[in-house]
Scaffold this motif. Structure first.
Motif, short mmCIF file in Angstrom:
data_model
loop_
_atom_site.label_atom_id
_atom_site.label_comp_id
_atom_site.label_asym_id
_atom_site.label_seq_id
_atom_site.Cartn_x
_atom_site.Cartn_y
_atom_site.Cartn_z
N LEU A 279 8.59 -58.29 -11.89
CA LEU A 279 8.51 -57.61 -10.60
C LEU A 279 9.11 -56.20 -10.67
O LEU A 279 8.60 -55.27 -10.04
N GLY A 280 10.19 -56.04 -11.43
CA GLY A 280 10.79 -54.73 -11.61
C GLY A 280 9.83 -53.77 -12.31
O GLY A 280 9.71 -52.59 -11.94
N MET B 262 6.00 -49.21 -12.01
CA MET B 262 4.66 -48.64 -12.14
C MET B 262 4.20 -48.04 -10.81
O MET B 262 3.60 -46.96 -10.78
N SER B 263 4.51 -48.72 -9.72
CA SER B 263 4.13 -48.21 -8.39
C SER B 263 4.88 -46.93 -8.07
O SER B 263 4.30 -45.98 -7.54
N VAL B 264 6.16 -46.88 -8.38
CA VAL B 264 6.96 -45.68 -8.13
C VAL B 264 6.42 -44.51 -8.94
O VAL B 264 6.24 -43.40 -8.40
N PRO C 157 -3.40 -43.06 -7.17
CA PRO C 157 -3.62 -44.26 -6.34
C PRO C 157 -2.84 -45.45 -6.91
O PRO C 157 -2.84 -45.68 -8.12
N LEU C 158 -2.16 -46.18 -6.04
CA LEU C 158 -1.30 -47.29 -6.48
C LEU C 158 -2.09 -48.45 -7.09
O LEU C 158 -1.57 -49.17 -7.94
N THR C 159 -3.33 -48.62 -6.67
CA THR C 159 -4.10 -49.80 -7.11
C THR C 159 -5.11 -49.50 -8.21
O THR C 159 -5.65 -50.42 -8.80
N GLU C 160 -5.37 -48.25 -8.51
CA GLU C 160 -6.40 -47.88 -9.48
C GLU C 160 -6.08 -48.40 -10.88
O GLU C 160 -5.00 -48.18 -11.42
N ASP C 161 -7.06 -49.08 -11.48
CA ASP C 161 -6.96 -49.59 -12.86
C ASP C 161 -5.73 -50.46 -13.09
O ASP C 161 -5.09 -50.37 -14.14
N GLU D 113 -2.23 -59.42 -10.97
CA GLU D 113 -1.91 -60.77 -11.45
C GLU D 113 -1.23 -60.71 -12.81
O GLU D 113 -0.24 -61.39 -13.07
N GLN D 114 -1.74 -59.88 -13.70
CA GLN D 114 -1.15 -59.72 -15.03
C GLN D 114 0.23 -59.07 -14.95
O GLN D 114 1.15 -59.46 -15.67
N GLU D 115 0.40 -58.10 -14.08
CA GLU D 115 1.69 -57.43 -13.95
C GLU D 115 2.77 -58.37 -13.43
O GLU D 115 3.93 -58.20 -13.74
N TYR D 116 2.38 -59.34 -12.65
CA TYR D 116 3.34 -60.29 -12.09
C TYR D 116 3.75 -61.35 -13.10
O TYR D 116 4.80 -61.94 -13.01
N SER D 117 2.92 -61.59 -14.10
CA SER D 117 3.18 -62.68 -15.03
C SER D 117 4.00 -62.22 -16.23
O SER D 117 4.19 -61.03 -16.46
N TYR D 118 4.48 -63.18 -16.94
CA TYR D 118 5.19 -62.92 -18.17
C TYR D 118 4.87 -64.07 -19.12
O TYR D 118 4.65 -65.19 -18.71
N SER D 119 4.81 -63.77 -20.39
CA SER D 119 4.41 -64.80 -21.34
C SER D 119 5.59 -65.70 -21.69
O SER D 119 6.75 -65.30 -21.64
N SER D 120 5.27 -66.90 -22.04
CA SER D 120 6.28 -67.88 -22.41
C SER D 120 5.85 -68.57 -23.68
O SER D 120 4.68 -68.91 -23.85
N ARG D 121 6.79 -68.81 -24.57
CA ARG D 121 6.47 -69.54 -25.78
C ARG D 121 6.25 -71.02 -25.48
O ARG D 121 5.83 -71.77 -26.32
N LEU D 122 6.57 -71.42 -24.25
CA LEU D 122 6.38 -72.82 -23.86
C LEU D 122 5.09 -73.02 -23.10
O LEU D 122 4.87 -74.07 -22.51
#
Length: 135
Positions: free
Chosen positions: A5-6, A11-13, A21-25, A29-38
């Motif tokens: 989230l930070g 990126m928005s700032v 534009p804040l939403t362009e490209d 959903e991907q920005e909110y996620s983070y990968s896990s080895r589990l």
């Protein structure tokens, strides 16, 4: 989650300050996620019970004061959330979590003790850094 989230906020700032534009490209959903080895497939026959999140006060209400935002879980929600670990025996999270290894051999043991004894070592709750790898 907090770091994702930070990063999203940064990126928005940056876009706001450069008048882009804040939403362009962007893939929010991907920005909110983070990968896990589990992030592994569940064993056949395993019920995927989603993780619960605490009750939050409405944003319109909480922006007026400094009162507690996260109201926590009800007793029923606590039992439901704990049952996720009480049913598990794969121990995959133990390979990632230093905190769990300091207190037990398996989350099932920790939470079974808590449910049965109605208490736990106070250090346990304060040792978790809420990385969510166990989820």
């Amino acid at each position: 989650e907090a770091m994702a989230l930070g990063r999203k906020a940064a990126m928005s700032v940056e876009r706001f300050l450069t008048t882009r534009p804040l939403t362009e490209d962007r893939d929010f959903e991907q920005e909110y996620s983070y990968s896990s080895r589990l992030d592994v497939p569940l064993p056949k026959g395993t019920v995927d019970t989603p993780r619960l999140h605490g009750e939050l006060r409405d944003a319109e209400e909480r922006k007026q004061d400094f009162a507690q935002v996260d109201l926590g879980f009800t007793e029923a929600q606590i039992k439901q959330e704990a049952s996720r670990c009480l049913q598990c025996s794969c121990k995959l999270c133990m390979t990632e979590c230093i905190m769990m290894n300091d207190f037990s051999d398996c989350p099932k043991t920790i939470f079974s003790d808590f449910v049965n004894n109605k208490s736990m070592d106070p250090l346990l709750a304060y040792s978790c850094n809420a990385c969510d790898q166990c989820t």
